[in-house]
Scaffold this motif. Sequence first.
Motif, short mmCIF file in Angstrom:
data_model
loop_
_atom_site.label_atom_id
_atom_site.label_comp_id
_atom_site.label_asym_id
_atom_site.label_seq_id
_atom_site.Cartn_x
_atom_site.Cartn_y
_atom_site.Cartn_z
N ALA A 160 25.95 36.47 20.13
CA ALA A 160 24.57 36.39 19.66
C ALA A 160 24.64 36.60 18.15
O ALA A 160 25.52 37.29 17.66
CB ALA A 160 23.69 37.43 20.30
N GLY A 172 21.94 33.64 21.98
CA GLY A 172 20.65 33.78 21.33
C GLY A 172 20.77 34.30 19.92
O GLY A 172 21.86 34.57 19.43
N TYR A 212 15.86 36.77 20.81
CA TYR A 212 15.62 38.14 21.27
C TYR A 212 14.49 38.76 20.46
O TYR A 212 14.35 38.51 19.27
CB TYR A 212 16.89 38.97 21.11
CG TYR A 212 18.03 38.48 21.97
CD1 TYR A 212 18.12 38.84 23.30
CD2 TYR A 212 19.01 37.65 21.45
CE1 TYR A 212 19.15 38.38 24.11
CE2 TYR A 212 20.06 37.19 22.23
CZ TYR A 212 20.12 37.56 23.56
OH TYR A 212 21.14 37.11 24.35
N LEU A 229 18.73 42.31 22.90
CA LEU A 229 20.01 41.62 22.69
C LEU A 229 21.15 42.39 23.34
O LEU A 229 21.95 41.83 24.07
CB LEU A 229 20.26 41.46 21.19
CG LEU A 229 21.49 40.68 20.76
CD1 LEU A 229 21.23 40.05 19.40
CD2 LEU A 229 22.71 41.56 20.71
#
Length: 65
Positions: free
Chosen positions: A10, A34, A56, A62
């Motif tokens: 992420a 993400g 997020y 997250l």
Amino acid sequence: MPDHSNITAAVIGTGFIGAVHLNTLRRLGIPVAGVLGSSPARGAERAQALGIPRAYDSLDDLLAD
């Protein structure tokens, strides 16, 4: 090239350097789950623009993922 098949990333930050990190991860074949932006709205906007499946709302979200 090393095997990165067991890694998912992420990206925290959706500005210039966030996009640089995203492109590097993509070149390495590491899926990006993400992004986390400076606000939920900014994160959602940049996730869509960058083709990322999720934005997020918080660092806690997250990390929980």
